[in-house]
Design a protein around this motif. Structure first.
Motif, PDB file in Angstrom:
ATOM      1  N   ASP A  36       0.827  -1.218   0.000  1.00  0.00           N
ATOM      2  CA  ASP A  36       0.000   0.000   0.000  1.00  0.00           C
ATOM      3  C   ASP A  36       0.859   1.265   0.000  1.00  0.00           C
ATOM      4  O   ASP A  36       0.573   2.227  -0.723  1.00  0.00           O
ATOM      5  CB  ASP A  36      -0.932   0.006   1.211  1.00  0.00           C
ATOM      6  CG  ASP A  36      -2.045  -1.028   1.103  1.00  0.00           C
ATOM      7  OD1 ASP A  36      -2.248  -1.562  -0.013  1.00  0.00           O
ATOM      8  OD2 ASP A  36      -2.690  -1.310   2.133  1.00  0.00           O
ATOM      9  N   ARG A  63       2.623   1.473  -3.518  1.00  0.00           N
ATOM     10  CA  ARG A  63       1.694   1.828  -4.591  1.00  0.00           C
ATOM     11  C   ARG A  63       1.207   3.275  -4.446  1.00  0.00           C
ATOM     12  O   ARG A  63       1.125   4.015  -5.438  1.00  0.00           O
ATOM     13  CB  ARG A  63       0.503   0.870  -4.573  1.00  0.00           C
ATOM     14  CG  ARG A  63      -0.568   1.184  -5.616  1.00  0.00           C
ATOM     15  CD  ARG A  63      -1.518   0.016  -5.801  1.00  0.00           C
ATOM     16  NE  ARG A  63      -1.958  -0.546  -4.540  1.00  0.00           N
ATOM     17  CZ  ARG A  63      -2.461  -1.782  -4.420  1.00  0.00           C
ATOM     18  NH1 ARG A  63      -2.563  -2.573  -5.480  1.00  0.00           N
ATOM     19  NH2 ARG A  63      -2.856  -2.228  -3.246  1.00  0.00           N
ATOM     20  N   GLY A  64       0.904   3.673  -3.218  1.00  0.00           N
ATOM     21  CA  GLY A  64       0.420   5.026  -3.004  1.00  0.00           C
ATOM     22  C   GLY A  64       1.424   6.081  -3.430  1.00  0.00           C
ATOM     23  O   GLY A  64       1.060   7.084  -4.060  1.00  0.00           O
ATOM     24  N   HIS A 121       1.665   6.168  -7.265  1.00  0.00           N
ATOM     25  CA  HIS A 121       0.493   6.823  -7.844  1.00  0.00           C
ATOM     26  C   HIS A 121       0.615   8.342  -7.749  1.00  0.00           C
ATOM     27  O   HIS A 121       0.202   9.073  -8.656  1.00  0.00           O
ATOM     28  CB  HIS A 121      -0.769   6.344  -7.134  1.00  0.00           C
ATOM     29  CG  HIS A 121      -1.234   5.004  -7.605  1.00  0.00           C
ATOM     30  ND1 HIS A 121      -2.222   4.277  -6.961  1.00  0.00           N
ATOM     31  CD2 HIS A 121      -0.841   4.236  -8.664  1.00  0.00           C
ATOM     32  CE1 HIS A 121      -2.413   3.135  -7.600  1.00  0.00           C
ATOM     33  NE2 HIS A 121      -1.588   3.094  -8.627  1.00  0.00           N
ATOM     34  N   GLN A 122       1.165   8.831  -6.642  1.00  0.00           N
ATOM     35  CA  GLN A 122       1.371  10.271  -6.482  1.00  0.00           C
ATOM     36  C   GLN A 122       2.293  10.816  -7.572  1.00  0.00           C
ATOM     37  O   GLN A 122       2.184  11.979  -7.979  1.00  0.00           O
ATOM     38  CB  GLN A 122       1.959  10.577  -5.107  1.00  0.00           C
ATOM     39  CG  GLN A 122       1.006  10.349  -3.938  1.00  0.00           C
ATOM     40  CD  GLN A 122       1.676  10.563  -2.589  1.00  0.00           C
ATOM     41  OE1 GLN A 122       2.816  11.010  -2.508  1.00  0.00           O
ATOM     42  NE2 GLN A 122       0.967  10.233  -1.522  1.00  0.00           N
ATOM     43  N   GLY A 135       2.440   9.546 -10.561  1.00  0.00           N
ATOM     44  CA  GLY A 135       1.871   9.233 -11.870  1.00  0.00           C
ATOM     45  C   GLY A 135       2.410   7.948 -12.469  1.00  0.00           C
ATOM     46  O   GLY A 135       2.362   7.762 -13.698  1.00  0.00           O
ATOM     47  N   GLU A 141       2.229   3.707 -12.528  1.00  0.00           N
ATOM     48  CA  GLU A 141       1.420   2.544 -12.165  1.00  0.00           C
ATOM     49  C   GLU A 141       2.333   1.337 -11.950  1.00  0.00           C
ATOM     50  O   GLU A 141       2.957   0.856 -12.892  1.00  0.00           O
ATOM     51  CB  GLU A 141       0.399   2.232 -13.262  1.00  0.00           C
ATOM     52  CG  GLU A 141      -0.554   1.094 -12.923  1.00  0.00           C
ATOM     53  CD  GLU A 141      -1.453   1.407 -11.733  1.00  0.00           C
ATOM     54  OE1 GLU A 141      -1.724   0.488 -10.936  1.00  0.00           O
ATOM     55  OE2 GLU A 141      -1.878   2.578 -11.601  1.00  0.00           O
TER      56      GLU A 141
END
Length: 337
Positions: free
Chosen positions: A200, A203-204, A207-208, A210, A212
């Motif tokens: 988590d 991934r978080g 994602h911030q 940009g 994946e």
């Protein structure tokens, strides 16, 4: 006729008392609760013990009190060496208070963890440390002080939880890879609570930025074999990836095997980063970049929390996070242009 020399008689508590000039009961008090004895008498007893080489009988100590001076530690896999530092931290505190640690290994699964815990409870341990996935109900009604080490999917409501900040550690791994310039990044994960938090956080943070992440193995094991299989899948289905973050150092070792089997090298072709900063990561052969979960510090705090519970000083279940540290070594580098 035997010519062997008879062994010297083993010193007793009465010998210690005579040499120290105190009563046997006072020697016993020094062994069980030294804080209740004056400095002068305590030092006299300790000096006599050292001179005689006296070793107290654990069985006798158990009979003399309601405690066995033993702590049970349940882990889920001897092959994953992360628990070594945890054990060292535990013992650094517990041995000073006269406790020994009894280790039980169990594979993941509610019944297996319960069996391991029940085996330790049958030996009348004074407390339990759970460093495995207990499940929601596996440890209900243990009736001894219990502390959980590390994020777990099931933590008893009345147990303390002392853990590394795995969300922060996952984000730390992501930051390192992003700063190096990686954008095609794979992650080898697993089904445990610690793996979920690391995933988590990782991934978080991506994602911030940009990005994946390509995540594999969320429902699987976190063994070397699982790391190898997941890395094989990643490399075969996404040959353009430039970095792999493994949920632990053992899985990272599996990733090394998958990379080598495809004629690639670390970090020239693929950057690899692990988690736990175990003995594997520290070895001069691997020099694995890894997030240090500071298991030794977790162990120290777990031991202190458990002693507070045993001594009746705990005020209620606590949750404590230990900040991780990134250890950069030779397996991470900028992607090849």
């Amino acid at each position: 006729m035997s010519t062997s020399t008879p062994q010297a008689r083993r010193p007793t508590i009465y010998d210690v008392a005579k040499l120290a000039g105190v009563s046997p009961s006072l020697v016993s008090l020094v062994l069980q609760n030294p804080a209740k004895v004056s400095d002068k008498r305590r030092e006299a007893v300790k000096t006599a013990i050292a001179q005689l080489g006296y070793r107290p009988s654990r069985a006798a100590t158990t009979l003399a009190s309601s405690r066995t001076k033993s702590i049970g530690l349940v882990i889920d896999d001897y092959r994953n060496l992360w628990f070594v530092d945890l054990l060292r931290g535990l013992e650094s505190v517990l041995t000073e208070h006269g406790y020994q640690v009894m280790l039980a290994d169990s594979r993941p699964g509610e019944n297996r963890i319960k069996e391991a815990a029940d085996g330790l409870l049958a030996m009348h341990v004074d407390g339990l440390v759970i460093a495995a996935e207990p499940g929601a109900t596996a440890l209900s009604g243990t009736e001894v002080p219990t502390v959980v080490a590390g994020w777990r999917n099931g933590v008893p409501d009345d147990a303390d939880l002392i853990t590394n900040d795995d969300d922060g550690g996952g984000a730390m791994a992501a930051d390192h890879l992003l700063q190096l310039g990686h954008r095609r990044i794979g992650h080898l994960s697993g089904s445990g609570g610690a793996a979920a938090h690391r995933r988590d956080g990782f991934r978080g943070r991506l994602h911030q930025a940009g990005v994946e992440p390509l995540i594999v193995g969320e429902e699987g094991d976190t063994t070397e074999e699982a790391g190898y299989a997941s890395a094989c899948w990643l490399l075969d289905h996404h040959p353009d990836i430039t970095a792999i973050f493994a949920a632990n150092d053992t899985m990272a070792l599996g990733a090394f095997g998958a990379i080598k089997a495809r004629g690639l090298s670390v970090p020239t072709d693929i950057t690899v980063i692990g988690y736990d900063n175990s003995a594997l990561a520290k070895s001069r052969y691997l020099e694995l970049t890894s997030v240090d979960n500071r298991s030794d510090v977790v162990g120290v705090d777990v031991a202190k929390a458990l002693l507070d519970r045993i001594q009746g000083a705990a005020t209620g279940p606590q949750r404590k996070l230990i900040a991780p540290v990134l250890k950069v070594r030779g397996t991470t580098a900028a992607p090849r242009s």
